[in-house]
Design a protein around this motif. Sequence first.
Motif, PDB file in Angstrom:
ATOM      1  N   GLU A 375      41.508  65.968  87.813  1.00 57.53           N
ATOM      2  CA  GLU A 375      41.951  65.018  86.793  1.00 57.53           C
ATOM      3  C   GLU A 375      40.770  64.492  85.981  1.00 57.53           C
ATOM      4  OE1 GLU A 375      45.269  61.483  86.448  1.00 57.53           O
ATOM      5  OE2 GLU A 375      44.528  62.105  88.408  1.00 57.53           O
ATOM      6  N   GLU A 376      39.658  64.244  86.645  1.00 63.87           N
ATOM      7  CA  GLU A 376      38.475  63.719  85.960  1.00 63.87           C
ATOM      8  C   GLU A 376      37.946  64.695  84.916  1.00 63.87           C
ATOM      9  OE1 GLU A 376      35.610  62.662  88.914  1.00 63.87           O
ATOM     10  OE2 GLU A 376      36.865  61.069  89.783  1.00 63.87           O
ATOM     11  N   TYR A 377      37.910  65.984  85.267  1.00 64.83           N
ATOM     12  CA  TYR A 377      37.393  66.970  84.320  1.00 64.83           C
ATOM     13  C   TYR A 377      38.396  67.286  83.204  1.00 64.83           C
ATOM     14  CZ  TYR A 377      32.943  67.663  86.546  1.00 64.83           C
ATOM     15  OH  TYR A 377      31.660  67.466  87.004  1.00 64.83           O
ATOM     16  N   ALA A 378      39.687  67.201  83.514  1.00 60.91           N
ATOM     17  CA  ALA A 378      40.696  67.351  82.458  1.00 60.91           C
ATOM     18  C   ALA A 378      40.555  66.224  81.439  1.00 60.91           C
ATOM     19  CB  ALA A 378      42.100  67.342  83.063  1.00 60.91           C
ATOM     20  N   GLU A 379      40.226  65.050  81.945  1.00 59.86           N
ATOM     21  CA  GLU A 379      40.030  63.894  81.067  1.00 59.86           C
ATOM     22  C   GLU A 379      38.760  64.062  80.242  1.00 59.86           C
ATOM     23  OE1 GLU A 379      39.890  59.037  81.474  1.00 59.86           O
ATOM     24  OE2 GLU A 379      40.773  60.245  83.077  1.00 59.86           O
ATOM     25  N   LYS A 380      37.693  64.591  80.849  1.00 61.69           N
ATOM     26  CA  LYS A 380      36.444  64.798  80.115  1.00 61.69           C
ATOM     27  C   LYS A 380      36.621  65.785  78.960  1.00 61.69           C
ATOM     28  CE  LYS A 380      33.150  63.726  83.819  1.00 61.69           C
ATOM     29  NZ  LYS A 380      32.048  64.215  84.661  1.00 61.69           N
ATOM     30  N   LEU A 381      37.540  66.714  79.124  1.00 64.95           N
ATOM     31  CA  LEU A 381      37.803  67.697  78.070  1.00 64.95           C
ATOM     32  C   LEU A 381      38.911  67.238  77.123  1.00 64.95           C
ATOM     33  CD1 LEU A 381      37.384  70.942  80.180  1.00 64.95           C
ATOM     34  CD2 LEU A 381      35.997  70.287  78.202  1.00 64.95           C
ATOM     35  N   GLY A 382      39.383  66.003  77.306  1.00 67.20           N
ATOM     36  CA  GLY A 382      40.324  65.404  76.358  1.00 67.20           C
ATOM     37  C   GLY A 382      41.767  65.834  76.494  1.00 67.20           C
ATOM     38  N   LEU A 383      42.139  66.424  77.630  1.00 66.68           N
ATOM     39  CA  LEU A 383      43.492  66.962  77.774  1.00 66.68           C
ATOM     40  C   LEU A 383      44.529  65.922  78.181  1.00 66.68           C
ATOM     41  CD1 LEU A 383      42.770  70.383  79.541  1.00 66.68           C
ATOM     42  CD2 LEU A 383      43.175  69.942  77.116  1.00 66.68           C
ATOM     43  N   LEU A 384      44.081  64.761  78.653  1.00 62.23           N
ATOM     44  CA  LEU A 384      45.036  63.801  79.203  1.00 62.23           C
ATOM     45  C   LEU A 384      45.273  62.602  78.295  1.00 62.23           C
ATOM     46  CD1 LEU A 384      43.968  63.774  82.964  1.00 62.23           C
ATOM     47  CD2 LEU A 384      45.516  65.311  81.756  1.00 62.23           C
ATOM     48  N   GLU A 385      44.748  62.628  77.098  1.00 56.64           N
ATOM     49  CA  GLU A 385      44.940  61.495  76.202  1.00 56.64           C
ATOM     50  C   GLU A 385      45.527  61.961  74.882  1.00 56.64           C
ATOM     51  OE1 GLU A 385      40.888  60.058  74.886  1.00 56.64           O
ATOM     52  OE2 GLU A 385      40.380  61.372  76.562  1.00 56.64           O
ATOM     53  N   PHE A 386      45.777  60.993  73.993  1.00 56.26           N
ATOM     54  CA  PHE A 386      46.239  61.353  72.659  1.00 56.26           C
ATOM     55  C   PHE A 386      45.085  62.024  71.926  1.00 56.26           C
ATOM     56  CE2 PHE A 386      48.953  57.537  73.524  1.00 56.26           C
ATOM     57  CZ  PHE A 386      50.172  58.206  73.529  1.00 56.26           C
ATOM     58  N   ASN A 387      45.357  63.168  71.323  1.00 57.67           N
ATOM     59  CA  ASN A 387      44.312  63.898  70.613  1.00 57.67           C
ATOM     60  C   ASN A 387      44.386  63.700  69.110  1.00 57.67           C
ATOM     61  OD1 ASN A 387      42.561  66.223  72.234  1.00 57.67           O
ATOM     62  ND2 ASN A 387      44.288  65.411  73.376  1.00 57.67           N
ATOM     63  N   GLY A 388      45.510  63.209  68.620  1.00 58.57           N
ATOM     64  CA  GLY A 388      45.649  62.942  67.197  1.00 58.57           C
ATOM     65  C   GLY A 388      45.050  61.608  66.813  1.00 58.57           C
ATOM     66  N   TRP A 389      44.656  61.471  65.551  1.00 55.83           N
ATOM     67  CA  TRP A 389      44.040  60.244  65.045  1.00 55.83           C
ATOM     68  C   TRP A 389      45.006  59.082  65.169  1.00 55.83           C
ATOM     69  CZ3 TRP A 389      44.279  56.062  61.963  1.00 55.83           C
ATOM     70  CH2 TRP A 389      43.084  55.457  61.535  1.00 55.83           C
ATOM     71  N   ARG A 390      44.506  57.978  65.713  1.00 58.24           N
ATOM     72  CA  ARG A 390      45.295  56.751  65.759  1.00 58.24           C
ATOM     73  C   ARG A 390      44.359  55.547  65.733  1.00 58.24           C
ATOM     74  NH1 ARG A 390      49.440  56.418  69.691  1.00 58.24           N
ATOM     75  NH2 ARG A 390      49.812  58.587  69.218  1.00 58.24           N
ATOM     76  N   GLY A 391      44.841  54.457  65.170  1.00 60.06           N
ATOM     77  CA  GLY A 391      44.016  53.260  65.061  1.00 60.06           C
ATOM     78  C   GLY A 391      44.686  52.215  64.199  1.00 60.06           C
TER      79      GLY A 391
END
Length: 584
Positions: A375-391
């Motif tokens: 899970e930690e490495y999946a998170e480091k590669l950005g797979l577990l979060e929103f990847n599209g621009w938001r703010g």
Amino acid sequence: MLSRKRTIAAGVSILLLILCLMYRLADIQLISTKSFSKNNVNLIQESVNQRTHRFTINDGRGYFLDRNGELLSTDVKPQIVVFPNLYKKDWPIVTISEILQLPPQKIEEMIYQLKKPSALLLPAELTLQQMNRINELEIPGLYAQLVTRRKPLPFANHIIGAVGEDPDLIKQKYKDKLDKGTVSIATKTGKNGMQYTFDPFLISEGETQFIYHVDRQGNPLFGLDVKYRTQTNPLYPLHVKTTIDKKMQEAVERYLSIHQVEAGGAVLIDVETNELLAMASRPVFNSKTIYKHENKMTTHQIPGSIFKIVTAAAAIEENKVQNDKRYDCNVNIYGKQDERQLGMLNFEESFSRSCNKTFGDLANELVAENNNIIEEYAEKLGLLEFNGWRGQVYHFDNFSHFYQEEQGQIRNPNKKMQDYQSPLAISQTAIGQLDVRITPLAAANMMATIARGGTWSEVKAAKSVNFANGTELVEFKDHNGKKESLSPYTMMRLQSLLVNVVKDENGTGHALQSLPFQVAGKTGTAQKGEEANVYIKWFAGYFPADNPKFALVVVDMKHDTVNRTTSVYADIAKVVMEISDREE
């Protein structure tokens, strides 16, 4: 006595009925004129509409441009607008026929067929010179005009989205505008895609129309004058300058159709800027299936062997890779003889030929030291979060470029931790099965991150929102999240592994060797639920490998006996490179 009581009762009943009718009439004529019945019908407006013939030139809604300034969501075409009830025999039909290069009788025939103000269906597109000559005639009821119409839904179907009437949404989101009268319950709003997410900027502040008032018989009320009504604010409508490349979007859609990808799609990202260049999902929706067919590129899917990139990254970073060690790839993760007899392979060969046993063994070795390492490495590669621009944009705290984007997951949140602690469960997770889910958008962003050497950032789908005169209202700045989250050495090894998937004659991506440039990437095959013969087939990668420009992911969610993904990938990549070379 009884007869007298009946008479009084009947009289009272009739009086009450008359009072009810009088109240109803007063309600219609005086009280609820702007909000009649539960549907909040504006009776005054409806009355005006019944006596009005109109032709809409522009619905006033904002529009989308591609990164080169070309229209995406609308078409603007020169057309001849005719009000048929104003047609008279003294119209200079001969002169009109000369300008349009059509027989006079043909023009009259087209006009007689019209029941309401409409654009003539001409056999050839009107030129600007012809438009000017028509307007110089100053004929009442005949106007040459640039008319804006929405593009058919299939183009950029899921990323751009659709519009339609939604009275409940208008009341909920735009009550202030509704109260001021700048919008009505009939004003069209975004239903999905960027039409929905950017709706606060795009919603119409008023239409541009030709308007003509008639009586009950259709005769002129105020003479022959046709009024031209447009928005009072010259800065509207707004437009969104997207990051999409129209030609690349067309190529992606064309090859998904040619190769008959019925369910799945593709995502294309610019590696340098991390901007979305194209996105397409299948099946496309129509007006009746808007909410039935979701955008599969922003919803999570089973990744299969694409996820071995995460396991490989963890093994490299944690010094678990032994170059001289060989794994028995004749055996699967269940301890049985595998369908593919790959023999004894080292780490690199296991990656390029996609050996499940190797990555199952490595994952178990890693998890023995750290239960959450995958899970930690999946998170480091950005797979577990929103990847599209938001703010934050003005008072919108969580403004998003992508409609209903989902986050990835390693485990099902409804299951217990112990369900994932057996050696088999760890192995299944390591190869992207069991409950692992990621979005194709996240996979494409991971490829762009690796191609750049480790810098992760959110994917933008829009550059800015602008006023009608081109002045910038909102600029969407880059959102860099993780910087060098993995060591340069690990990133270099991952790049090498991805190149070998294609370079290796026995690699699962060797079919892409025929391209005139080197591709780096990873294949993935995942069983879809309980359907034994239906698989999700992936190819995720970037190109050219020696000077990365584009990250591309292709997903076929209805893979059977035909391997479409590498063929689609090859065709899209080739055209994208050709377009890029021409644009440079």
